[in-house]
Design a protein around this motif. Structure first.
Motif, PDB file in Angstrom:
ATOM      1  N   PHE A  97       0.817  -1.209   0.000  1.00  0.00           N
ATOM      2  CA  PHE A  97       0.000   0.000   0.000  1.00  0.00           C
ATOM      3  C   PHE A  97       0.861   1.274   0.000  1.00  0.00           C
ATOM      4  O   PHE A  97       0.367   2.359  -0.299  1.00  0.00           O
ATOM      5  CB  PHE A  97      -0.910  -0.011   1.234  1.00  0.00           C
ATOM      6  N   ARG A  98       2.134   1.147   0.332  1.00  0.00           N
ATOM      7  CA  ARG A  98       2.999   2.308   0.549  1.00  0.00           C
ATOM      8  C   ARG A  98       3.082   3.234  -0.668  1.00  0.00           C
ATOM      9  O   ARG A  98       3.047   4.456  -0.534  1.00  0.00           O
ATOM     10  CB  ARG A  98       4.405   1.837   0.941  1.00  0.00           C
ATOM     11  N   PHE A  99       3.183   2.666  -1.857  1.00  0.00           N
ATOM     12  CA  PHE A  99       3.318   3.469  -3.078  1.00  0.00           C
ATOM     13  C   PHE A  99       2.107   4.397  -3.230  1.00  0.00           C
ATOM     14  O   PHE A  99       2.248   5.612  -3.428  1.00  0.00           O
ATOM     15  CB  PHE A  99       3.454   2.544  -4.284  1.00  0.00           C
ATOM     16  N   LEU A 100       0.908   3.843  -3.097  1.00  0.00           N
ATOM     17  CA  LEU A 100      -0.311   4.652  -3.186  1.00  0.00           C
ATOM     18  C   LEU A 100      -0.371   5.667  -2.050  1.00  0.00           C
ATOM     19  O   LEU A 100      -0.732   6.833  -2.269  1.00  0.00           O
ATOM     20  CB  LEU A 100      -1.541   3.734  -3.156  1.00  0.00           C
ATOM     21  N   ALA A 101      -0.019   5.248  -0.862  1.00  0.00           N
ATOM     22  CA  ALA A 101      -0.070   6.153   0.294  1.00  0.00           C
ATOM     23  C   ALA A 101       0.838   7.358   0.090  1.00  0.00           C
ATOM     24  O   ALA A 101       0.462   8.505   0.402  1.00  0.00           O
ATOM     25  CB  ALA A 101       0.322   5.398   1.566  1.00  0.00           C
ATOM     26  N   GLU A 102       2.029   7.140  -0.437  1.00  0.00           N
ATOM     27  CA  GLU A 102       2.961   8.252  -0.625  1.00  0.00           C
ATOM     28  C   GLU A 102       2.502   9.178  -1.751  1.00  0.00           C
ATOM     29  O   GLU A 102       2.734  10.394  -1.697  1.00  0.00           O
ATOM     30  CB  GLU A 102       4.361   7.698  -0.890  1.00  0.00           C
ATOM     31  N   ILE A 103       1.815   8.634  -2.740  1.00  0.00           N
ATOM     32  CA  ILE A 103       1.238   9.477  -3.793  1.00  0.00           C
ATOM     33  C   ILE A 103       0.142  10.364  -3.218  1.00  0.00           C
ATOM     34  O   ILE A 103       0.119  11.587  -3.433  1.00  0.00           O
ATOM     35  CB  ILE A 103       0.681   8.594  -4.940  1.00  0.00           C
ATOM     36  N   VAL A 104      -0.790   9.758  -2.489  1.00  0.00           N
ATOM     37  CA  VAL A 104      -1.913  10.527  -1.922  1.00  0.00           C
ATOM     38  C   VAL A 104      -1.400  11.580  -0.938  1.00  0.00           C
ATOM     39  O   VAL A 104      -1.823  12.753  -0.982  1.00  0.00           O
ATOM     40  CB  VAL A 104      -2.914   9.584  -1.234  1.00  0.00           C
ATOM     41  N   THR A 105      -0.484  11.198  -0.076  1.00  0.00           N
ATOM     42  CA  THR A 105       0.067  12.145   0.903  1.00  0.00           C
ATOM     43  C   THR A 105       0.778  13.294   0.200  1.00  0.00           C
ATOM     44  O   THR A 105       0.637  14.467   0.577  1.00  0.00           O
ATOM     45  CB  THR A 105       1.036  11.422   1.851  1.00  0.00           C
ATOM     46  N   GLY A 106       1.518  12.971  -0.850  1.00  0.00           N
ATOM     47  CA  GLY A 106       2.222  14.003  -1.609  1.00  0.00           C
ATOM     48  C   GLY A 106       1.269  14.971  -2.281  1.00  0.00           C
ATOM     49  O   GLY A 106       1.499  16.189  -2.296  1.00  0.00           O
ATOM     50  N   ILE A 107       0.179  14.468  -2.832  1.00  0.00           N
ATOM     51  CA  ILE A 107      -0.809  15.332  -3.476  1.00  0.00           C
ATOM     52  C   ILE A 107      -1.480  16.239  -2.453  1.00  0.00           C
ATOM     53  O   ILE A 107      -1.657  17.446  -2.686  1.00  0.00           O
ATOM     54  CB  ILE A 107      -1.854  14.485  -4.234  1.00  0.00           C
TER      55      ILE A 107
END
Length: 647
Positions: free
Chosen positions: A200-210
């Motif tokens: 899940f980390r890849f998606l989490a870091e994308i959402v957090t970055g946005i």
């Protein structure tokens, strides 16, 4: 109002949405040559906003130009500030109608087109291939993962600068983020693979970055697959975990999808898959979170959307192919005119066009994705008489266009029903959508006060008696009967004869010659009646003219009924209740007994009346199967286009 829940205002994070109708992301390959939001796409979305759609989510935009994508050179991109200008024009255009707009962003990963086409590398979480292509992707390095996260964030920032209301992150459909989430396609051993938290980390870091870059006044939706329906993939229980983890991250809504491109027919369903089949999945997700849920559920009709919303199954109804097929879906629903909505027939013609890298087109609506090419009609034929011969899709489309142009229209139809080959096709299993098209045509003929003459054979003299301004010949095709030894009119049935109203048999041996889509559906029709069916096809593949997704449930039914399917076999001889077929190219022959023999070998255009009328009238137009035999799309498009441009 008839659909109270459908037209109730709602909220997604900072966005106030005027109703619960969402036009979800559908790829139509309508971007400009360099990936910009084109004038064609803006007009396409504007027509749907003008009709009252609450939220439009555009076709996916690639955040990346470094690696290969799913449709090279023909899809939207968000990789450079130069794309901001056209995106801002879209935002201004859509906002005039109080419609909100999001843009979906993605990377293709292993589902990208091969390097031999794109000239670019294919990368993925792990070197796990994609069944449609032979190429194995390269495993992404950590540096490439971090760059990819940055690309998603930069794309979202460009959207906010463009006055777009929000972003939808595509974590579904088997694309790159979905590949990281799935234990099937993610076999990494570092912090981006293994446990749920790592995948899940890849998606989490994308959402957090946005969120960090764009703030809370910019809506974030994530579309994810709730169940991959794949061995070694994740199931609904893990899909629930994904939804809950997204809520904890602070996304404003989630959009529920399913599967990946390995089982595309569960994403973009063919006509045989019914509305509501995903209800149990959506219900499980909805009960697990408190943020708004957008969901597809093969929603074609306003009453279906109203039902799912009233049950609390979803907060917003994603009506994809329905609004694709009729841009005024929302307007007609609001006005209580559901009978005037042109129905999507689930034929996947739109998908077939994209498979050839063409700009997408709709089988039943020629204006879809071509709105600038076909602006709304002027009434320039008032006082003129038009005669149409044939009440199949081609003839009716021509009749409707001519009536909208102000003409007085008469249709001659030799049968006692309208719809032609489409009506015959609707007699085979699971064709409710095709029946709906025929019903739509019947309704529109009546509403436009078109003179329909059923059971009436058209002749030159009858047509001339109307003193028509123009004549459209839509006489369809005649079944091809090959010169086979022993084949006579008394020992076989054509498709129209086999599908005649009231024709039913059971516990008989049925042989169907010809494995195009019509032959496959006819074989299924008789197999489900309880007959012993053998389907014979000369080519090594069944129904190559349509998307293979159309065949999924047909083949399942044939296998369930233990029907035989003989590929690479051709008919050689018919003799006293037996057919002789020969394997191609081996030459080995086989004899099959039958009680009923059905020929489905295609049609040849029926042009005899056209040739006669051309001698008598200068304005005679040939349309549909009479011009060139083909699918429903061919009939619809020739009828509409020739009536539209007729002067």
């Amino acid at each position: 109002m008839k659909y109270n829940h459908l037209f109730e205002p709602g909220n997604i994070g900072p966005l106030a949405i005027q109703n619960r109708i969402v036009f979800p992301a559908l790829e139509v390959l309508g971007a400009g040559f360099n990936g910009e939001m084109s004038e064609d796409l803006i007009t396409y979305y504007e027509e749907r906003a003008k009709a009252g759609v609450g939220l439009i989510i555009t076709a996916y935009a690639s955040v990346d130009e470094e690696f290969s994508q799913s449709f090279e050179g023909s899809q939207l991109k968000l990789t450079h500030p130069r794309y901001t200008s056209a995106m801002s024009k879209l935002a201004r255009t859509i906002h005039k109608y109080d419609t909100k707009v999001m843009v979906q962003i993605y990377q293709a990963g292993r589902q990208a087109v091969p390097t031999e086409i794109s000239g670019r590398r294919i990368v993925a979480p792990s070197p796990i291939g994609f069944s449609l292509y032979e190429q194995i992707p390269e495993e992404m390095t950590k540096e490439e993962i971090h760059r990819s996260i940055g690309k998603f964030v930069n794309a979202a920032k460009m959207l906010k600068n463009s006055m777009i209301d929000g972003v939808e992150v595509l974590a579904a459909g088997g694309y790159l983020i979905n590949q990281f989430l799935s234990p099937y396609s993610n076999q990494r051993t570092d912090e981006y693979g293994g446990s749920f938290e790592n995948r899940f980390r890849f998606l989490a870091e994308i959402v957090t970055g946005i969120r960090t870059a764009c703030g809370k006044d910019f809506a974030i939706s994530v579309r994810f697959s709730a169940d991959e329906f794949m061995e070694d993939g994740y199931d609904l229980q893990e899909g629930i975990k994904i939804a809950q983890a997204l809520e904890k991250l602070g996304v404003d809504c989630i959009s529920v999808n399913n599967a990946n491109q390995e089982k595309r027919y569960l994403i973009i369903e063919p006509t045989t898959i019914k509305s509501g089949w995903k209800s149990y999945i959506i219900k499980a997700i909805k009960e697990a979170v408190s943020i708004p849920v957008i969901a597809t559920n093969v929603i074609k009709l306003p009453e279906q959307a109203e039902e799912y919303l009233s049950e609390g199954l979803m907060d917003f109804a994603a009506v994809g192919r329905g609004i694709y097929a009729d841009s005024e879906w929302a307007k007609k629903a609001k006005e209580g005119r559901a009978e005037d909505i042109k129905p999507c027939i689930g034929c996947l013609y739109c998908l077939d066009q994209q498979g050839l890298f063409r700009k997408s087109a709709c089988a039943v609506n020629c204006r879809t994705n071509r709105e600038r090419e076909f602006p709304l009609l002027d009434r320039d034929l008032v006082g003129k008489k038009i005669v149409i011969v044939g009440a199949g899709p081609a003839g009716i489309e021509a009749a409707l266009v001519c009536a909208d142009r102000g003409a007085s229209v008469t249709i001659f139809e030799k049968e006692n029903f309208v719809g032609g080959a489409a009506e015959l096709g609707a007699r085979t299993p699971d064709k409710e959508a095709l029946k709906a098209l025929v019903t739509y045509y019947e309704t529109q003929i009546e509403k436009r006060q078109i003179d329909l003459l059923l059971n009436t054979e058209a002749t030159v003299d009858r047509i001339k008696a109307y003193e028509p301004y123009a004549v459209f010949i839509a006489t369809g095709g005649t079944p091809i009967i090959p010169p086979i030894k022993g084949l006579s009119g008394s020992n076989y049935l054509t498709i129209p004869e086999a599908l005649a109203a009231g024709y039913a048999i059971e516990n008989k041996k049925v042989v169907v010659i010809g494995g195009g889509m019509t032959g496959c559906e006819t074989a299924e029709h008789f197999a489900l009646m309880g007959n012993d069916v053998t389907l014979v096809e000369m080519q090594p593949k069944l129904a190559p003219e349509v998307s293979p997704d159309n065949l999924v449930t047909v083949l399942e039914n044939l296998e369930k009924c233990q029907s035989q399917m003989l590929l690479s076999h051709k008919l050689m001889e018919v003799d006293h209740g037996k057919v002789v077929v020969e394997e191609v190219p081996a030459g080995k022959r086989k004899t099959i007994a039958f009680d009923h023999l059905i020929l489905s070998l295609g049609n040849r255009p029926e042009k005899s009346l056209y040739q006669e009328m051309k001698k008598e009238h200068e304005n005679v137009l040939l349309i549909g199967d009479a011009l060139q035999t083909g699918r429903v799309a061919n009939a619809v498009h020739t009828g509409f286009e020739r009536a539209y441009v007729m002067s």
